[in-house]
Design a protein around this motif. Structure first.
Motif, PDB file in Angstrom:
ATOM      1  N   GLN A 184       0.824  -1.212   0.000  1.00  0.00           N
ATOM      2  CA  GLN A 184       0.000   0.000   0.000  1.00  0.00           C
ATOM      3  C   GLN A 184       0.859   1.264   0.000  1.00  0.00           C
ATOM      4  OE1 GLN A 184      -3.700   0.076   0.073  1.00  0.00           O
ATOM      5  NE2 GLN A 184      -3.009  -1.838  -0.827  1.00  0.00           N
ATOM      6  N   THR A 185       2.172   1.131  -0.085  1.00  0.00           N
ATOM      7  CA  THR A 185       3.052   2.289  -0.058  1.00  0.00           C
ATOM      8  C   THR A 185       3.506   2.651  -1.466  1.00  0.00           C
ATOM      9  OG1 THR A 185       4.996   0.870   0.277  1.00  0.00           O
ATOM     10  CG2 THR A 185       3.886   1.706   2.239  1.00  0.00           C
ATOM     11  N   GLU A 397      -4.867  -4.590   0.887  1.00  0.00           N
ATOM     12  CA  GLU A 397      -5.502  -3.836   1.977  1.00  0.00           C
ATOM     13  C   GLU A 397      -5.506  -4.631   3.284  1.00  0.00           C
ATOM     14  OE1 GLU A 397      -8.880  -0.860   0.273  1.00  0.00           O
ATOM     15  OE2 GLU A 397      -9.339  -2.982   0.141  1.00  0.00           O
ATOM     16  N   GLN A 408      -5.393   2.112   9.862  1.00  0.00           N
ATOM     17  CA  GLN A 408      -6.759   2.181   9.351  1.00  0.00           C
ATOM     18  C   GLN A 408      -6.791   2.006   7.837  1.00  0.00           C
ATOM     19  OE1 GLN A 408      -8.581   5.876  10.517  1.00  0.00           O
ATOM     20  NE2 GLN A 408      -9.220   5.073  12.498  1.00  0.00           N
ATOM     21  N   ASN A 409      -7.924   1.518   7.363  1.00  0.00           N
ATOM     22  CA  ASN A 409      -8.188   1.538   5.933  1.00  0.00           C
ATOM     23  C   ASN A 409      -8.519   2.980   5.556  1.00  0.00           C
ATOM     24  OD1 ASN A 409     -10.481   1.526   3.719  1.00  0.00           O
ATOM     25  ND2 ASN A 409      -9.258  -0.314   3.393  1.00  0.00           N
ATOM     26  N   ASP A 410      -7.811   3.529   4.565  1.00  0.00           N
ATOM     27  CA  ASP A 410      -7.962   4.946   4.224  1.00  0.00           C
ATOM     28  C   ASP A 410      -9.387   5.295   3.820  1.00  0.00           C
ATOM     29  OD1 ASP A 410      -5.308   5.388   4.719  1.00  0.00           O
ATOM     30  OD2 ASP A 410      -4.672   5.169   2.638  1.00  0.00           O
ATOM     31  N   GLY A 413     -11.826   4.390   7.025  1.00  0.00           N
ATOM     32  CA  GLY A 413     -11.467   5.038   8.281  1.00  0.00           C
ATOM     33  C   GLY A 413     -11.587   4.107   9.472  1.00  0.00           C
ATOM     34  N   ASN A 415      -9.982   0.312  11.451  1.00  0.00           N
ATOM     35  CA  ASN A 415      -8.937  -0.709  11.469  1.00  0.00           C
ATOM     36  C   ASN A 415      -9.568  -2.083  11.675  1.00  0.00           C
ATOM     37  OD1 ASN A 415      -9.419  -1.114  14.226  1.00  0.00           O
ATOM     38  ND2 ASN A 415      -7.772   0.254  14.855  1.00  0.00           N
TER      39      ASN A 415
END
Length: 667
Positions: A184-185, A397, A408-410, A413, A415
């Motif tokens: 995810q980065t 994810e 958290q999942n962006d 919002g 976790n």
């Protein structure tokens, strides 16, 4: 520029075991390693993996996985060799592993009738050998893969050019590649060298603004893109479209052009598109510095160039006998390749999404990641979260949310602690398969996620997921959850049956082993859908002959179709639910998300009857007429209706109505 590893052997082995266990549910590395390799190297879904390895747990003679790639006209055979500790990575693979595998597609083995007819493994004898011969006659290419958590001598590898060998270093490198796909980065920064000729006057930047979007158009060389790809791996590619489509016809042409005619590559390639938060020029105007760059169009070009580079490097290494000289010659070759590059500064998420869709719309093959940011997929993720399920619409994810610190999942919002049903893995592939089956299309082909998601018409995709956000209703989500819980429960029972068969095959090889007999009885006790009287007789049998009579002639002969019947059984259970008007009660009582109750009240009580008394007679009839294998039977779309008719016939034959045959008591 190749074969870079950043993990120690111990770290890699720990990560391998953890991930292999996650995707397979198998505790032992020998059983989970094939899942790991097929997922990481071929990005196969779990169902496709299980189809590939089904029935090959024993007496397989070098065939641990078998699958056909009809699109690329390829027959694939793989063997896997694992080890129990990273300390054994330095062991050398015996030459016999190569020779046994190499003999498979010859007159000695799969094309030899005597060999096939005498084979102990049922799937190889009845399904794989006939399929192999049929596709072999159609000139399908044969791919042999040997995956080993060890090394191999140069002599073994060179003397078997027909085998693609993946040793521990190659597997480790591929694991790093795969992690970068699901990461995810994003890279914070990259520098692009745009001085593509010796004449500085030729290197220039075209700059302009499209409305408020600052845009740069430049030329990059092939070696520059290879360096970029090697440094940042798949993190460089937009999260929505990170998947490399593999060696399809388009990519093969890109690779061939890069290797054989680098000077005209520019003429036959559309170029690449990059977005970034900011793009700035260096003082000399020979480089561009990009902040948070993402390639939104051109993943196939960049990955194909990288593949072409590695091929040419390997070829040059053999020709020059020196890695240094091989790298020098390969870089010079790739400097001849020119690629058009468009760079757009952007901080607007919606604009980036639309740009990605527009840039990739010419691609006929729709990959799973391409759907990730569709509004309808976003709505699905929200609605599933309302029922405390995490729906993974973007690959990676789940692993990201399980990392240290519980991020958290962006989008949501939330976790992982928010999700009561966190251990239920839901994603686009699983929902596509399970809901398609639930809707009455259980054929192995029509319920295959790849076929559904990559269809040009998208007809089935839209029927399953909808066309707009408002199609994602609470009712649909409840039905999707019910569909998954039915399918998953059937799958668990099928796996329990398969474990019994594996234990039985071991017992056949060593009928006097008390330990194997004990293991077999332990597995028998886990089966809940078989007639209790038959299970009791098996457990009470003291002699091997008595045991064989009950296991082979009754258990296996009557229930073997459960192994590949998860889609069909899901569809049949939904048919019975609708026929008996059970659905309102299931929804009103919240049973749709109570997996334990679904398994106890529906699946365990019904599937034994369905397999033995409804599916088996239709299969036997089809086999007698057309000599169909189990897989072919489940691929044929017309058999679902015939089995439904058989269920209605059972009502007459047994003197019971369907409610009595398939009761649902919520009391």
């Amino acid at each position: 520029m190749v074969e870079i590893c950043t993990l120690t052997d111990k770290e890699f082995y720990k990560e391998l075991k953890t991930y292999a266990n996650e995707i397979s549910g198998e505790e032992y590395i020998a059983k989970s390693f094939p899942y790991f390799c097929l997922k990481v190297f071929f990005n196969m879904s779990n169902d496709d993996i299980e189809d590939a390895i089904y029935g090959l747990g024993s007496n397989d003679e070098s065939i641990d996985a078998f699958w056909i790639d009809e699109e690329n006209k390829e027959i694939n055979i793989a063997q896997f060799k694992s080890v129990e500790s990273s300390t054994k990575f330095n062991y050398s693979a015996p030459k016999t592993w190569f020779s046994f595998l190499s003999e498979l597609p010859t007159d000695k083995k799969l094309l030899n009738k005597n060999f096939v007819n005498m084979h102990k493994n049922t799937r190889i004898r009845e399904e794989i050998a006939p399929e192999f011969e049929a596709y072999y006659k159609q000139d399908f290419k044969i791919n042999l893969f040997l995956f080993c958590l060890c090394k191999a001598s140069e002599d073994s590898i060179l003397s078997h050019p027909d085998i693609t060998f993946y040793g521990v270093e190659q597997i480790k490198n591929q694991w790093i590649e795969y992690q970068s796909v699901i990461s995810q980065t994003d890279p914070k920064q990259c520098a692009l060298n745009i001085n593509f000729t010796e004449n500085d006057k030729d290197a220039h930047i075209l700059k302009f603004k499209a409305k408020d979007k600052k845009t740069f158009v430049v030329i990059l060389t092939g070696d520059e893109l290879v360096k970029l790809r090697e440094k940042h791996r798949h993190q460089l590619f937009d999260k929505n479209v990170r998947t490399f489509l593999g060696k399809n016809k388009i990519n093969s042409k890109i690779i061939d052009c890069a290797v054989n005619t680098p000077g005209i590559f520019y003429c036959f390639n559309n170029g690449i598109s990059i977005t970034c938060n900011r793009c700035k020029e260096t003082v000399t105007n020979k480089k561009l510095i990009l902040e948070y760059p993402q390639i939104i169009n051109g993943a196939q070009t960049v990955n194909s160039l990288y593949e072409a580079y590695n091929r040419l490097f390997t070829k040059n290494k053999a020709a020059y006998g020196s890695k240094i000289e091989a790298e020098k010659q390969t870089i010079e070759h790739f400097k001849q390749i020119k690629v058009l590059c468009r760079i757009v500064e952007n901080n607007d998420i919606d604009f980036a999404r639309n740009l990605t869709i527009s840039a990739n719309s010419q691609n006929d093959v729709k990959i799973y990641d391409f759907y990730a940011n569709e509004p309808i997929q976003e709505e699905l993720q929200k609605k599933f979260a309302d029922y405390s399920y995490f729906y993974e619409r973007k690959r990676g994810e789940r692993r990201y949310m399980e990392s240290k610190g519980k991020p958290q999942n962006d989008f949501l919002g939330k976790n992982k602690d928010y999700f009561k049903h966190w251990n239920v893995n839901l994603n686009i592939e699983i929902i596509a398969r399970t809901y398609q089956s639930y809707l009455g299309k259980p054929g192995l082909g029509e319920a295959n996620p790849t076929n559904i998601l990559q269809s040009k018409t998208q007809e089935d995709y839209r029927k399953i997921f909808g066309s707009k956000r408002s199609d994602v209703t609470d009712e649909k989500i409840k039905n999707m959850i019910l569909a998954f819980n039915i399918w998953n429960s059937v799958k668990c029972q099928a796996k329990a049956y398969d474990n019994v068969v594996k234990a039985w095959n071991k017992l056949i090889e060593d009928p006097n082993s008390g330990q194997i007999l004990s293991e077999f009885r332990s597995e028998i006790k886990k089966i809940d859908f078989v007639e209790p009287k038959l299970v009791d007789k098996i457990l009470q049998s003291e002699s091997y002959d008595d045991l064989s009579k009950y296991v082979k002639d009754k258990l296996i002969a009557k229930y073997f179709l459960i192994s590949r019947g998860s889609n069909m059984l899901t569809a049949l259970i939904k048919y019975i639910i609708d026929y008996n008007s059970y659905l309102p009660a299931i929804m009103e009582n919240g049973l749709f998300q109570n997996s334990e109750s679904i398994e106890r009240l529906i699946v365990k009580k019904w599937i034994g009857i369905l397999v033995k008394d409804a599916i088996l007679p239709i299969y036997n009839e089809a086999r007698d007429k057309e000599r169909l294998s189990e897989e072919t039977f489940y691929k044929r779309t017309g058999y679902f209706d015939k089995i439904k008719d058989k269920i209605e016939d059972m009502e007459i034959l047994d003197g019971k109505n369907i409610v009595e045959l398939f009761p649902l008591s919520l009391m």
